[in-house]
Design an enzyme around this catalytic site. Structure first.
Site, PDB file in Angstrom:
ATOM      1  N   GLN A 100       0.858  -1.188   0.000  1.00 54.06           N
ATOM      2  CA  GLN A 100       0.000   0.000   0.000  1.00 54.06           C
ATOM      3  C   GLN A 100       0.890   1.232   0.000  1.00 54.06           C
ATOM      4  O   GLN A 100       1.824   1.338   0.800  1.00 54.06           O
ATOM      5  CB  GLN A 100      -0.912   0.029   1.228  1.00 54.06           C
ATOM      6  CG  GLN A 100      -1.910   1.189   1.185  1.00 54.06           C
ATOM      7  CD  GLN A 100      -2.724   1.312   2.450  1.00 54.06           C
ATOM      8  OE1 GLN A 100      -2.257   1.865   3.435  1.00 54.06           O
ATOM      9  NE2 GLN A 100      -3.949   0.794   2.431  1.00 54.06           N
ATOM     10  N   TYR A 166      -6.244  10.467   4.469  1.00 53.23           N
ATOM     11  CA  TYR A 166      -4.899  10.722   3.973  1.00 53.23           C
ATOM     12  C   TYR A 166      -4.991  11.559   2.698  1.00 53.23           C
ATOM     13  O   TYR A 166      -6.080  11.878   2.224  1.00 53.23           O
ATOM     14  CB  TYR A 166      -4.133   9.421   3.785  1.00 53.23           C
ATOM     15  CG  TYR A 166      -3.715   8.808   5.108  1.00 53.23           C
ATOM     16  CD1 TYR A 166      -2.847   9.487   5.955  1.00 53.23           C
ATOM     17  CD2 TYR A 166      -4.209   7.577   5.524  1.00 53.23           C
ATOM     18  CE1 TYR A 166      -2.478   8.954   7.189  1.00 53.23           C
ATOM     19  CE2 TYR A 166      -3.858   7.028   6.749  1.00 53.23           C
ATOM     20  CZ  TYR A 166      -2.985   7.723   7.573  1.00 53.23           C
ATOM     21  OH  TYR A 166      -2.627   7.195   8.782  1.00 53.23           O
ATOM     22  N   ARG A 316      -7.407  -5.783  12.794  1.00 48.65           N
ATOM     23  CA  ARG A 316      -7.207  -6.031  14.224  1.00 48.65           C
ATOM     24  C   ARG A 316      -7.308  -7.507  14.620  1.00 48.65           C
ATOM     25  O   ARG A 316      -6.505  -7.969  15.449  1.00 48.65           O
ATOM     26  CB  ARG A 316      -8.186  -5.174  15.038  1.00 48.65           C
ATOM     27  CG  ARG A 316      -7.862  -3.682  15.000  1.00 48.65           C
ATOM     28  CD  ARG A 316      -8.960  -2.840  15.639  1.00 48.65           C
ATOM     29  NE  ARG A 316     -10.186  -2.846  14.844  1.00 48.65           N
ATOM     30  CZ  ARG A 316     -11.334  -2.321  15.244  1.00 48.65           C
ATOM     31  NH1 ARG A 316     -11.427  -1.751  16.453  1.00 48.65           N
ATOM     32  NH2 ARG A 316     -12.388  -2.342  14.457  1.00 48.65           N
ATOM     33  N   CYS A 338     -10.311 -11.005  18.968  1.00 50.09           N
ATOM     34  CA  CYS A 338     -10.162  -9.550  19.049  1.00 50.09           C
ATOM     35  C   CYS A 338     -11.390  -8.908  19.692  1.00 50.09           C
ATOM     36  O   CYS A 338     -12.525  -9.195  19.311  1.00 50.09           O
ATOM     37  CB  CYS A 338      -9.955  -8.985  17.646  1.00 50.09           C
ATOM     38  SG  CYS A 338      -9.924  -7.181  17.556  1.00 50.09           S
TER      39      CYS A 338
END
Length: 363
Positions: A100, A166, A316, A338
Site C-alpha cells: 500500500q 490521507y 485487528r 479480538c
C-alpha cells in the site's frame, strides 16, 4: 468446502482463499522506512497463519508524507533490497503480498518530517503548505515511482491509499478540498489527482500488474465525501482498468465513526460498511474487498455468498491471532478473539510495534 477457501484471482494474482490482511501500520520499520527483521517476521507469521493476501501498512511515497514513527517507506531505491527480503519470505510461505502506497498530507507533523505539511487547501490559523500545480505533478510521479519500486521488489501488486483522510482522500473530500482550480469543486475535479496517480502507476507497472485502491465509501462527516460521489469515483476507476477496490470508510480524526470502530459485540455489529458494499457491488464489475469489523466466519461467508463482496479484509483480528484463518479452516469456527478496543495501536505508538495489548498482558 466453504467458498471462503477456494482459489480465486485478482488480475494475474492467484489467491489461495478470500481472506485479506488489510493494511495495518505495523510500527516496525527503521527510522528511514527500511524493512527490519521484526517486520519480516510479522509478515511471515501472517503468511504462515493462512491469509491469502497481505497488504502492507501504508508506505510513504515521499519523506514529507510520512504519517507516523517507524512507518514503512517506498520513496527511494535504496529501500528495495530490504523489501525484496520481505516479499521473498512471504512468497516462500505460499502467500501473496501487495504494497500500500500513501501520502499523509495534513496528517503529518513537522516535528516528525522536518517539513511543513502539505494540504489540499489552506486552513486558517494553521502553518501548512497548500499544494501547488507543481507539487501535484511531483506527487503523481512519486506515487508512480513508489509503485515501480514495489514491482522491482517482488510485490504482487500495489494498493493506492485513498481512504481515512490521507492525502488522496483529502482531495476527494469537500471537508478538506476547497480549491477553486481543476482539482476542486465537483467530484470529477476532486478525483482528478487520483485518476492521474492511477494512470501514472499503470504506465509504470504495465497493464498486467495488479493495481488496487482503498477507498472511503463515505467520510461519515456532514461536510465530507458522500456515498453517491464515492460510487462515481469507483466506477471511473473500474472503467479505467483498476483491478480491485477495498471499501472502507470514516476519518482518522473522527472517534465514533472512524475506520476502526469499537463496541463490536454481536454479528449485527460486524461489517459496518455492508450496506455501502451492496451499492458498490452493484455499481462496479471489478472484485470488491470489504473491511470493517468482521469477526465471524459465518458473517464472512454470508457476505460472499449473498454477493455483498468478493473478499473479506481484516486488520485487528489478525494482530491478535495471526493464525486465525488457519484456525477457521481447521474447523474451529469460534469468532475472532479480538475485542476491538484499539489498544493495539497504542502499543505501536509506544515504539514497540503493533501488538494486541490484551494478549500481551496475558503472557
Amino acid at each position: 468446502m466453504s467458498k471462503m477457501f477456494e482459489q480465486t484471482a485478482i488480475s494475474s494474482m492467484v489467491l489461495s482463499n478470500r481472506f485479506v490482511r488489510s493494511a495495518t501500520w505495523e510500527g516496525m520499520a527503521a527510522d528511514d522506512g527500511a524493512v527490519t527483521p521484526k517486520l519480516i517476521n510479522t509478515m511471515t507469521e501472517l503468511a504462515k497463519g493462512g491469509v491469502g493476501l497481505i497488504i502492507t501498512g501504508h508506505s510513504y511515497v515521499r519523506p514529507e508524507g510520512k504519517a507516523g514513527l517507524f512507518q514503512l517507506g517506498a520513496y527511494k531505491d535504496e529501500l528495495i533490497p530490504g523489501l525484496q527480503e520481505m516479499t521473498k519470505a512471504v512468497h516462500d510461505c505460499g502467500t501473496k503480498i501487495v504494497m500500500q502506497i500513501a501520502h499523509a498530507g495534513r496528517f503529518t507533523a513537522k516535528k516528525l518530517t522536518g517539513e511543513t505539511p502539505l494540504v489540499v487547501s489552506e486552513e486558517p490559523g494553521k502553518t501548512y503548505h497548500e499544494i501547488t500545480d507543481q507539487d501535484i505533478r511531483d506527487l503523481v510521479v512519486a506515487f508512480a515511482d513508489a509503485a515501480g519500486r514495489a514491482k522491482a521488489a517482488g510485490f504482487d501488486g500495489v494498493q493506492i491509499h485513498a481512504a481515512h483522510g490521507y492525502l488522496l482522500s483529502q482531495f476527494l473530500s469537500p471537508l478538506f478540498n476547497r480549491r477553486q482550480d481543476a482539482y476542486g469543486g465537483d467530484i470529477q475535479n476532486r478525483s482528478r489527482i487520483l485518476m492521474e496517480v492511477y494512470q501514472a502507476i499503470r504506465k509504470t507497472v504495465g497493464q498486467d500488474y495488479p493495481v488496487l485502491i482503498k477507498l472511503n465509501c463515505s467520510d461519515f462527516n456532514d461536510n465530507g465525501l458522500k456515498l453517491e460521489e464515492s460510487l462515481q469515483v469507483g466506477r471511473m476507476l473500474a472503467d479505467t482498468g483498476l483491478n480491485a477496490l477495498e471499501l472502507s470508510g470514516g476519518l482518522l480524526s473522527d472517534k465514533k465513526l472512524s475506520p476502526s470502530r469499537t463496541g463490536i459485540k454481536t454479528e449485527e455489529d460486524e461489517a459496518y460498511f455492508r450496506e455501502e458494499a451492496r451499492r458498490f457491488k452493484s455499481a462496479i464489475s471489478i472484485p470488491l474487498i470489504l473491511v470493517g469489523g468482521i469477526r465471524s466466519l459465518s458473517v464472512a461467508e454470508r457476505l460472499v455468498e449473498e454477493g455483498v463482496t468478493d473478499y473479506i479484509s481484516m486488520s485487528r483480528p489478525l494482530i491478535r491471532e495471526p493464525n486465525l484463518i488457519n484456525r477457521w479452516k481447521s474447523g474451529d469456527h469460534r469468532k475472532a478473539e479480538c475485542i476491538s478496543d484499539n489498544s493495539c495501536f497504542r502499543v505501536a505508538i509506544s515504539g514497540n510495534g503493533v501488538s494486541c495489548a490484551v494478549k500481551d498482558r496475558q503472557r
